[in-house]
Design an enzyme around this catalytic site. Structure first.
Site, mmCIF file in Angstrom:
data_model
loop_
_atom_site.group_PDB
_atom_site.id
_atom_site.type_symbol
_atom_site.label_atom_id
_atom_site.label_comp_id
_atom_site.label_asym_id
_atom_site.label_seq_id
_atom_site.Cartn_x
_atom_site.Cartn_y
_atom_site.Cartn_z
ATOM 1 N N VAL A 472 0.854 -1.197 0.000
ATOM 2 C CA VAL A 472 0.000 0.000 0.000
ATOM 3 C C VAL A 472 0.891 1.248 0.000
ATOM 4 C CG1 VAL A 472 -1.972 1.138 1.074
ATOM 5 C CG2 VAL A 472 -1.683 -1.320 1.324
ATOM 6 N N LYS A 578 5.391 -7.668 -11.921
ATOM 7 C CA LYS A 578 5.657 -8.401 -13.161
ATOM 8 C C LYS A 578 6.541 -9.628 -12.960
ATOM 9 C CE LYS A 578 5.854 -3.951 -15.531
ATOM 10 N NZ LYS A 578 5.912 -3.164 -14.285
ATOM 11 N N GLU A 605 -3.305 -7.679 -15.649
ATOM 12 C CA GLU A 605 -3.408 -6.692 -16.725
ATOM 13 C C GLU A 605 -2.376 -5.588 -16.604
ATOM 14 O OE1 GLU A 605 -4.018 -5.651 -19.941
ATOM 15 O OE2 GLU A 605 -6.035 -6.446 -19.598
ATOM 16 N N LEU A 612 -4.363 0.109 -19.363
ATOM 17 C CA LEU A 612 -4.796 -0.219 -20.724
ATOM 18 C C LEU A 612 -5.193 -1.684 -20.838
ATOM 19 C CD1 LEU A 612 -2.086 1.643 -22.842
ATOM 20 C CD2 LEU A 612 -4.431 2.364 -22.406
ATOM 21 N N LYS A 681 7.680 -7.158 -20.193
ATOM 22 C CA LYS A 681 6.347 -6.927 -20.760
ATOM 23 C C LYS A 681 6.155 -7.645 -22.087
ATOM 24 C CE LYS A 681 5.597 -2.452 -18.478
ATOM 25 N NZ LYS A 681 5.347 -1.018 -18.644
#
Length: 814
Positions: A472, A578, A605, A612, A681
């Site tokens: 957080v 990721k 996502e 996006l 990515k």
């Protein structure tokens, strides 16, 4: 004439007894009343405890006796502060008799069923006398009648069978000539035909009231308790449970058998044939509507009337090839348990006749196993059957409804709902009448099961999502605020109730199973307990809430390593991090397999384009049968921000620093500027396109200076940016001379991928990409020349938080 019964909680204190007397006073103005009362709440258990202590030569039975005495004297003094001498004298006499009985048990070291009945009958004797005398002191027309003079049974002590011919005659004869407005009857107690004290079994006060109501054929029997009727399920475990307005006799008996403590199951029998309705009312809230039980309560619109459960269940399994086709095994099994007086709760048998499963009270499991193994010792010795197996720590959850048989798919909906929340079913039973579908599950899952089923069958299809967020920081704070802002909208429009149950940063963590107050979460978190990744997981697991979602907003390897633990507990994972999806390919596939196996969503996502819908669009293309042939993309909003703001009048160091301060880069900007982030990515997009690749398969052409690539710390890195400014100015000058823009581009084509800084000429879709925007071009078999393009902000706390929020909502819509 009306019959009312008040249970132990209704008369558990002087305050509650006052409420009872107030109800009787109001009712008696319109009709003559018969009031059946239980023992004061908890007294029957204390009497049994004292008897057991005395039997075991444990002198603490005197302490228990004194506690019983003190409870009753306190109630007398509160109810009758100015006029209690005669009441106390009479109670003293009864208590002396009780003391003498306990002394006798202590001396002979024996507590027979006959003596036990005599012992527990003191509870109702004391309570009924106190209530009758208190009513008398308030100048109401009242008489106390001993139920033992009316209800006659056999001599099956502790659970005697009623002789209805004699009992009905006694009741009608007595009330034919009774003139008092209120008659107080002690419940539960009776006399045998031999004149011995007997009881009707635990919960027998309900039975007493039903016997009297049936004998007098009254219009309605009222059972007063501490809840406002029979609930759709246990309100202590399911906050959304609500009282059932009307229910049939059969449904009430099924719910009562499976743990609904409001009604004692045999109560229904005396009034059922006469169609006398039973009205369940709340002594503490007499104005509440309650529940009416009758023959006219069936509604086709609501096939499931309630969900009930029994805890502390053991499952016994008798199996073996020697059972197949051999008659008599079931008969011998049931006779063995009947001889031990062990009640069977649930029975299920495989069609192959290879096994029989029995559900019974866990307290009886060892005695049952011993008896069955002995009864079948010959077959066990010959290896025709196996020794009986016992599983404990189980519960039964049951759907109940008269009209379930007329609705297809009820059982399918029940089992799929449980399965989606990883609640394993050990055994299933459904009667031929189809009024009850029962499933045996692990005891630890009962709360989740009841909440999940109640949500499915009784609520307005508002799906509750229980969210646990770790990390957080900047993005996490935005996510919490977005959830707070949209809570009402999601509830009203998407029928989703998002609750944040756990929060953690690097220092502290907090949990609230009812939902953290989002108005004060910062203060709560700052005062929370010490943070721990394992501790956060263990708390999430222990709460065992339905539709749980773990949200990772870190860049931490250790957090990513815990994803399998969450998925194996059927806890969904929404990952901003990721690392997991770009880790070794086998680990990536493992996470995908676990997600499917345990029905736990795994969404990420924001791994590629912040808010996006890049991965979502890609997945939709693949799911519809399309095939990716090539991907060209600018996937780093951070790098796009940097190169859109860097020129010959700025310093590269200053632009990178600005990007970090505005939240466009990772806390360590080397992750972005080294190209590792972009490589991860494009790797994720290649994998989601169906290709097997690892990070080392990606060709990475870095643009950083050699000293920047070799820097040890973030501070050292920033120093290299200052020292190597000329290197970065040269990159800009070269692009400017060629009338190009600098863009960090990721490409995937023919199973190969590479990332690196490129000079983009005018007219190219990437050329005018502004600010922190990302762009992805998917070339597919369906889009071979004009690609599908997704473009928009690809970095920033707000858009990243919205991407995470979108994944959470997607889980809610599944």
């Amino acid at each position: 004439m009306k019959v009312l019964k008040f249970g132990g909680t209704s008369i558990g204190s002087a305050k509650n007894i006052d409420k009872v007397i107030h109800i009787l006073d109001n009712y008696s103005k319109e009709d003559a009343l018969i009031c059946v009362v239980s023992a004061v709440g908890g007294i029957t258990d204390k009497l049994l405890l004292a008897g057991k202590q005395a039997q075991n030569k444990d002198s603490t039975f005197l302490d228990t006796f004194n506690t019983i005495k003190a409870i009753h004297f306190e109630i007398i003094n509160e109810l009758n502060p100015d006029n209690n001498k005669s009441i106390i004298n009479s109670i003293e006499n009864r208590l002396n008799d009780l003391k003498n009985l306990l002394d006798g048990i202590y001396l002979i070291n024996e507590l027979s069923p006959k003596t036990s009945d005599k012992l527990v009958s003191f509870g109702e004797s004391l309570s009924s006398f106190i209530i009758a005398e208190t009513i008398k002191n308030r100048s109401l027309s009242v008489a106390l009648k001993n139920s033992q003079e009316l209800i006659i049974t056999n001599s099956d002590f502790t659970k005697a069978e009623v002789n209805f011919n004699i009992t009905n005659s006694n009741i009608t004869d007595y009330f034919k000539s009774a003139t008092q407005q209120i008659t107080i009857l002690p419940g539960f107690v009776a006399n045998s035909t031999m004149g011995e004290q007997t009881t009707l079994g635990r919960g027998g006060s309900d039975f007493t009231a039903a016997i009297v109501a049936a004998a007098l054929q009254v219009k309605q029997l009222e059972i007063w308790t501490d809840v406002s009727g029979m609930f759709t399920t246990n309100p202590k475990l399911v906050k959304q449970a609500y009282p059932i307005k009307e229910i049939s006799y059969q449904e009430a008996m099924e719910l009562s058998h499976f743990g609904a403590k409001v009604l004692y199951p045999p109560t229904v029998q005396p009034v059922l044939d006469l169609n006398i309705p039973i009205h369940i009312k709340n002594t503490l809230k007499p104005e509440a509507a309650g529940t009416i039980i009758s023959n006219n309560a069936t509604s086709a619109a609501f096939p499931v009337k309630g969900i009930s459960n029994i805890s502390n269940v053991a499952l016994l399994t008798l199996e073996g090839s020697g059972m197949i086709g051999i008659p008599g095994f079931s008969k011998r099994l049931f006779e063995t348990l009947a001889q031990e007086k062990i009640n069977i709760i649930l029975i299920t048998q495989a069609s192959s006749e290879h096994s029989i499963c029995l559900g019974l009270d866990e307290n009886n499991s060892e005695a049952a196993k011993t008896a069955i193994d002995k009864a079948f010792e010959n077959e066990i010795a010959l290896h025709k059957i196996d020794p009986i197996t016992v599983e404990t720590g189980l519960s039964i959850v049951a759907l109940v409804g008269d009209n379930m048989k007329n609705h297809q798919g009820i059982s399918g909906k029940m089992f799929s709902t449980l399965g989606k929340n990883n609640i394993n079913i050990r055994a299933i039973a459904q009667g031929a009448s189809e009024k009850n579908i029962s499933a045996v599950i692990d005891k630890k899952d009962i709360k989740k099961a009841l909440n999940t089923l109640h949500e499915k069958f009784f609520e307005t299809q508002i799906k509750q999502l229980n969210v646990f967020i770790t990390g957080v920081g900047n993005v996490g704070e935005r996510l919490v605020e977005q959830i707070k802002q949209q809570k009402k909208y999601l509830n009203e429009n998407l029928k989703i109730n998002v609750r944040i149950i756990g929060l953690s940063n690097s220092r502290t963590m907090i949990f609230n199973e009812h939902g953290i107050d989002l108005n004060t979460w910062k203060a709560q978190l700052s005062a929370g307990r010490k943070a721990s990744l394992e501790g956060f997981f263990e708390n999430t697991k222990a709460l065992n809430l339905r539709n749980s979602i773990f949200v990772d907003i870190t860049a931490n390897q250790a957090v990513a390593n815990l994803y399998p633990n969450y998925l194996r507990q059927s806890i969904g994972v929404v990952a901003c991090n990721k690392i997991a999806c770009s880790s070794d390919y086998e680990n990536y596939r493992l996470l995908k397999r676990l997600s499917l196996k345990y029905n736990a969503p795994f969404l990420f996502e924001t791994n590629v384009g912040a808010g996006l819908p890049i991965i979502d669009t890609l997945n939709n293309l693949i799911a519809s049968g399309d095939k990716i042939t090539s991907i060209q993309a600018v996937l780093s909003g951070s790098l796009n921000f940097v190169f859109n703001n860097f020129n010959d009048t700025t310093k590269f160091h200053d632009v990178v620093k600005q990007a970090q301060e505005e939240g466009y880069t990772e806390p360590d900007p080397r992750i972005d500027l080294s190209g590792v982030d972009v490589a991860r990515k494009i790797l994720i997009l290649a994998r989601e396109s169906g290709f097997e690749m690892n990070l080392e398969d990606i060709e990475n052409n870095p643009f950083l200076s050699e000293s920047g690539l070799k820097s040890d710390t973030v501070d050292d890195f920033y120093q290299t940016l200052i020292k190597d400014e000329a290197h970065y100015q040269q990159l800009f000058a070269c692009a400017k001379a060629n009338h190009c823009q600098l863009k960090y581009v990721a490409q995937f084509n023919n199973g190969k991928a590479r990332v690196g800084l490129q000079e983009i000429p005018e007219g190219h879709p990437f050329y005018n990409l502004e600010g922190k925007d990302n762009i992805v071009m998917f070339y597919t078999q369906r889009y071979p020349e004009q690609p599908m393009i997704i473009k928009g902000a690809g970095a920033g706390a707000d858009v990243t938080a919205s991407g995470i929020f979108s994944d959470i909502i997607k889980i809610g819509n599944d």
